[in-house]
Design a protein around this motif. Sequence first.
Motif, PDB file in Angstrom:
ATOM      1  N   GLU A  93       2.894   0.957 -29.775  1.00 40.43           N
ATOM      2  CA  GLU A  93       3.739   1.200 -28.607  1.00 40.43           C
ATOM      3  C   GLU A  93       3.996   2.675 -28.368  1.00 40.43           C
ATOM      4  O   GLU A  93       4.865   3.033 -27.573  1.00 40.43           O
ATOM      5  N   ILE A  94       3.234   3.560 -29.013  1.00 43.25           N
ATOM      6  CA  ILE A  94       3.457   4.991 -28.813  1.00 43.25           C
ATOM      7  C   ILE A  94       2.921   5.473 -27.464  1.00 43.25           C
ATOM      8  O   ILE A  94       3.325   6.532 -26.980  1.00 43.25           O
ATOM      9  N   ASP A  95       2.008   4.713 -26.838  1.00 40.32           N
ATOM     10  CA  ASP A  95       1.470   5.125 -25.544  1.00 40.32           C
ATOM     11  C   ASP A  95       1.552   4.025 -24.475  1.00 40.32           C
ATOM     12  O   ASP A  95       1.131   4.239 -23.340  1.00 40.32           O
ATOM     13  N   GLU A  96       2.088   2.862 -24.832  1.00 40.48           N
ATOM     14  CA  GLU A  96       2.285   1.775 -23.876  1.00 40.48           C
ATOM     15  C   GLU A  96       3.515   0.966 -24.287  1.00 40.48           C
ATOM     16  O   GLU A  96       3.733   0.740 -25.485  1.00 40.48           O
ATOM     17  N   ALA A  97       4.275   0.516 -23.311  1.00 43.19           N
ATOM     18  CA  ALA A  97       5.375  -0.395 -23.605  1.00 43.19           C
ATOM     19  C   ALA A  97       4.814  -1.722 -24.096  1.00 43.19           C
ATOM     20  O   ALA A  97       3.675  -2.095 -23.760  1.00 43.19           O
ATOM     21  N   LYS A  98       5.593  -2.460 -24.898  1.00 42.86           N
ATOM     22  CA  LYS A  98       5.102  -3.683 -25.520  1.00 42.86           C
ATOM     23  C   LYS A  98       4.562  -4.670 -24.498  1.00 42.86           C
ATOM     24  O   LYS A  98       3.518  -5.293 -24.700  1.00 42.86           O
ATOM     25  N   GLU A  99       5.260  -4.809 -23.370  1.00 40.16           N
ATOM     26  CA  GLU A  99       4.825  -5.783 -22.357  1.00 40.16           C
ATOM     27  C   GLU A  99       3.575  -5.330 -21.611  1.00 40.16           C
ATOM     28  O   GLU A  99       2.914  -6.125 -20.945  1.00 40.16           O
ATOM     29  N   GLU A 100       3.196  -4.061 -21.749  1.00 45.22           N
ATOM     30  CA  GLU A 100       2.023  -3.529 -21.054  1.00 45.22           C
ATOM     31  C   GLU A 100       0.851  -3.266 -21.990  1.00 45.22           C
ATOM     32  O   GLU A 100      -0.185  -2.749 -21.556  1.00 45.22           O
ATOM     33  N   LEU A 101       0.984  -3.621 -23.264  1.00 45.35           N
ATOM     34  CA  LEU A 101      -0.080  -3.342 -24.225  1.00 45.35           C
ATOM     35  C   LEU A 101      -1.421  -3.905 -23.758  1.00 45.35           C
ATOM     36  O   LEU A 101      -1.502  -5.060 -23.312  1.00 45.35           O
ATOM     37  N   GLY A 102      -2.460  -3.085 -23.855  1.00 46.82           N
ATOM     38  CA  GLY A 102      -3.805  -3.537 -23.523  1.00 46.82           C
ATOM     39  C   GLY A 102      -4.154  -3.513 -22.052  1.00 46.82           C
ATOM     40  O   GLY A 102      -5.255  -3.906 -21.668  1.00 46.82           O
ATOM     41  N   SER A 103      -3.255  -3.031 -21.204  1.00 46.45           N
ATOM     42  CA  SER A 103      -3.484  -3.109 -19.759  1.00 46.45           C
ATOM     43  C   SER A 103      -4.302  -1.952 -19.212  1.00 46.45           C
ATOM     44  O   SER A 103      -4.825  -2.036 -18.096  1.00 46.45           O
ATOM     45  N   ALA A 104      -4.428  -0.852 -19.970  1.00 43.17           N
ATOM     46  CA  ALA A 104      -5.149   0.322 -19.475  1.00 43.17           C
ATOM     47  C   ALA A 104      -5.858   1.014 -20.628  1.00 43.17           C
ATOM     48  O   ALA A 104      -5.478   0.886 -21.792  1.00 43.17           O
ATOM     49  N   LEU A 105      -6.896   1.767 -20.286  1.00 42.86           N
ATOM     50  CA  LEU A 105      -7.664   2.506 -21.290  1.00 42.86           C
ATOM     51  C   LEU A 105      -6.837   3.666 -21.834  1.00 42.86           C
ATOM     52  O   LEU A 105      -6.355   4.519 -21.076  1.00 42.86           O
ATOM     53  N   GLN A 106      -6.689   3.704 -23.150  1.00 43.13           N
ATOM     54  CA  GLN A 106      -5.977   4.781 -23.824  1.00 43.13           C
ATOM     55  C   GLN A 106      -6.988   5.617 -24.612  1.00 43.13           C
ATOM     56  O   GLN A 106      -7.714   5.093 -25.440  1.00 43.13           O
ATOM     57  N   LEU A 107      -7.023   6.908 -24.329  1.00 41.45           N
ATOM     58  CA  LEU A 107      -7.953   7.807 -25.003  1.00 41.45           C
ATOM     59  C   LEU A 107      -7.201   8.729 -25.949  1.00 41.45           C
ATOM     60  O   LEU A 107      -6.094   9.179 -25.635  1.00 41.45           O
ATOM     61  N   PRO A 108      -7.803   9.050 -27.101  1.00 39.95           N
ATOM     62  CA  PRO A 108      -7.201  10.083 -27.953  1.00 39.95           C
ATOM     63  C   PRO A 108      -7.228  11.429 -27.227  1.00 39.95           C
ATOM     64  O   PRO A 108      -8.052  11.657 -26.330  1.00 39.95           O
ATOM     65  N   GLU A 109      -6.327  12.280 -27.618  1.00 32.31           N
ATOM     66  CA  GLU A 109      -6.139  13.548 -26.905  1.00 32.31           C
ATOM     67  C   GLU A 109      -7.435  14.343 -26.771  1.00 32.31           C
ATOM     68  O   GLU A 109      -7.694  14.959 -25.725  1.00 32.31           O
ATOM     69  N   GLN A 110      -8.291  14.303 -27.778  1.00 35.19           N
ATOM     70  CA  GLN A 110      -9.501  15.130 -27.744  1.00 35.19           C
ATOM     71  C   GLN A 110     -10.515  14.664 -26.702  1.00 35.19           C
ATOM     72  O   GLN A 110     -11.432  15.404 -26.364  1.00 35.19           O
ATOM     73  N   TYR A 111     -10.355  13.443 -26.196  1.00 39.09           N
ATOM     74  CA  TYR A 111     -11.291  12.928 -25.196  1.00 39.09           C
ATOM     75  C   TYR A 111     -10.686  12.858 -23.797  1.00 39.09           C
ATOM     76  O   TYR A 111     -11.385  12.527 -22.836  1.00 39.09           O
TER      77      TYR A 111
END
Length: 297
Positions: free
Chosen positions: A263-281
């Motif tokens: 949940e550090i980059d998405e709220a629990k109810e929104e998990l998996g809804s969008a592409l999350q990239l590490p900072e280097q990418y």
Amino acid sequence: MDVIPRIHHISAIVGDPNENLKFYRDVLGLRLIKQTVNFQDPSVYHLYFADQDVTPGAIMTFFPWTNRNYGRKGSGQGGRIAFKISKGSLDYWYNRLISYGVQVETTQLFGKVTLSFEDSHGLDLALVEGPDQSKKQEILGFYGTVLLSANPEKTKELLTEIMGLKELAHDNKNMHFETVGKEHHHIVIPKIPQSIGRFGIGTVHHIAWSVLDINILSQWRLKLKEYDLGSSLVLDRNYFKSIYTKENGKIVFEFATDGPGFEIDEAKEELGSALQLPEQYESKRSEYESMLVKLEV
């Protein structure tokens, strides 16, 4: 130092990402909780699934390859992955899998009646009833897994003498172990050394074991070296930090921290809804998005 309480996650290689999504979401009822990429190859997704509550010790992850490069199951890999279901629900799950056209066999594994089957890309799976009843007909996390070892006695030594798993039973075919945490994850190792496997679609890439935090992880890195097992540097996977080793049975083990969590980059109810990239990418987001197959979420 604390012993290993449970499995953290299991990672496997599969095929088309949308076929992977449809099987684990629609057939098994798991929740897609993270769309990200393989940190070593950002042209490939790394998809994370969990139970509906995103329970620790219930994370299954996938590297979906689209090149039709199927693997060969054998030593150096995980084997059949077993998910836990509610007591008394075998018939429900048997009928559910059949209704989706999945071929199911009733077998024995972990000393219990087991529903054995494959996913849409040939990965070996199973369902095993846990000790508790629930009105929810859902996957309740891992029951356990098989380890395909090139040196079963050495793998046993690591599990029991170093990682703290308890040996439950053995017969002329298998050794059976259990983690000491409340999840009681079961591990089976065939006694006969397995022929050499090859990673590819339909194979288990690695098993990750849970450790509390970065301090405990650092202690495990030193402990592995004491037993002449190589270890990677501590790697930041955004949602956890981890180290890798290849144990003496040639299986890749990862040791991963419980935090910081998903949940550090998405709220629990929104998990998996969008592409999350590490900072280097992140600076090349548009390039990577154009390479990745669009997910039908």
